[in-house]
Design an enzyme around this catalytic site. Structure first.
Site, short mmCIF file in Angstrom:
data_model
loop_
_atom_site.label_atom_id
_atom_site.label_comp_id
_atom_site.label_asym_id
_atom_site.label_seq_id
_atom_site.Cartn_x
_atom_site.Cartn_y
_atom_site.Cartn_z
N CYS A 102 -52.84 -27.77 31.00
CA CYS A 102 -53.83 -28.19 32.00
C CYS A 102 -54.81 -29.07 31.25
CB CYS A 102 -54.55 -26.99 32.62
SG CYS A 102 -55.81 -27.50 33.80
N CYS A 105 -58.78 -28.30 32.39
CA CYS A 105 -59.44 -27.01 32.16
C CYS A 105 -58.40 -26.00 31.68
CB CYS A 105 -60.18 -26.53 33.40
SG CYS A 105 -59.18 -26.48 34.89
N SER A 106 -58.09 -24.99 32.49
CA SER A 106 -57.12 -23.99 32.06
C SER A 106 -56.31 -23.44 33.23
CB SER A 106 -57.83 -22.85 31.32
OG SER A 106 -58.79 -22.24 32.17
N CYS A 107 -55.94 -24.31 34.19
CA CYS A 107 -55.10 -23.87 35.31
C CYS A 107 -53.79 -23.33 34.75
CB CYS A 107 -54.84 -25.03 36.26
SG CYS A 107 -56.32 -25.64 37.08
#
Length: 199
Positions: A102, A105-107
């Site tokens: 991602c 961000c941190s999907c």
């Protein structure tokens, strides 16, 4: 969540609290609903994703549905993937290797893997895997032949990816439960291979 005593509250902590209290006050959801969701989220682990992968390795019909309609396949195993984001399952083969990132961000497919690891959220991984995926994979101990195409897929708020890694050799006759022990979180993101039965 309670802030540790004496710890200064950030702007984000205050904003989260204000939004949460407003949504509860407006009856969008209750405090009990929120607690149940947090408990459910905290109970998810990579072992859930490992069960899905082991089922796909053992059952060709399930694998076909998993690749074409992941939500239906996963819900058939008793998991609630919810309405969004959309989940796509990508199969790694001897000629094509998917790696998930991602970049913003941190999907991450939390519904099957739980919280993402720190390395997945790091700016270094998010920036480098797009530019030098083969180099990053080598750092994880994953060496691919030069003929294998590496495809980096960017997870987003609307689209999450789960990698279906190749089944390890010498696993014929193993039960789904035994196969699931070979599946790691990292191989479902595409940075490693599953464990071998000799490990």
């Amino acid at each position: 969540t309670p802030i540790e005593e004496g710890k200064e509250r950030s702007e984000f902590d205050l904003l989260e609290q204000a939004i949460r209290e407003l949504l509860i006050e407006k009856n969008v959801f209750s405090a009990d609903d929120l607690r149940r969701q947090v408990d459910r989220t905290d109970s998810v682990s990579p072992a859930d994703g490992a069960k899905v992968v082991a089922k796909a390795w053992s059952d060709p019909a399930f694998k076909a549905v998993l690749l074409s309609d992941p939500k239906t396949a996963i819900e058939a195993l008793g998991y609630d993937v919810g309405p969004a984001p959309n989940l796509v399952v990508l199969e790694n083969t001897g000629t094509l290797h998917h790696v998930v990132v991602c970049t913003l961000c941190s999907c991450y497919p939390r519904v099957l893997l739980g919280p993402p690891p720190d390395w997945y959220k790091s700016k270094e991984y998010r920036g480098r895997v797009v530019i030098d995926p083969r180099g990053v994979l080598n750092e994880f101990g994953t060496q691919l032949d030069d003929t294998v195409e590496i495809k980096v897929v960017d997870s987003t708020a609307d689209m999450r990816y789960l990698v279906l890694p190749p089944r390890p050799a010498d696993t014929e006759g193993m039960s789904e439960e035994q196969l699931a022990t070979l599946v790691t979180r990292d191989c479902m993101v595409g940075v490693t291979f599953p464990d071998s039965p000799s490990n």
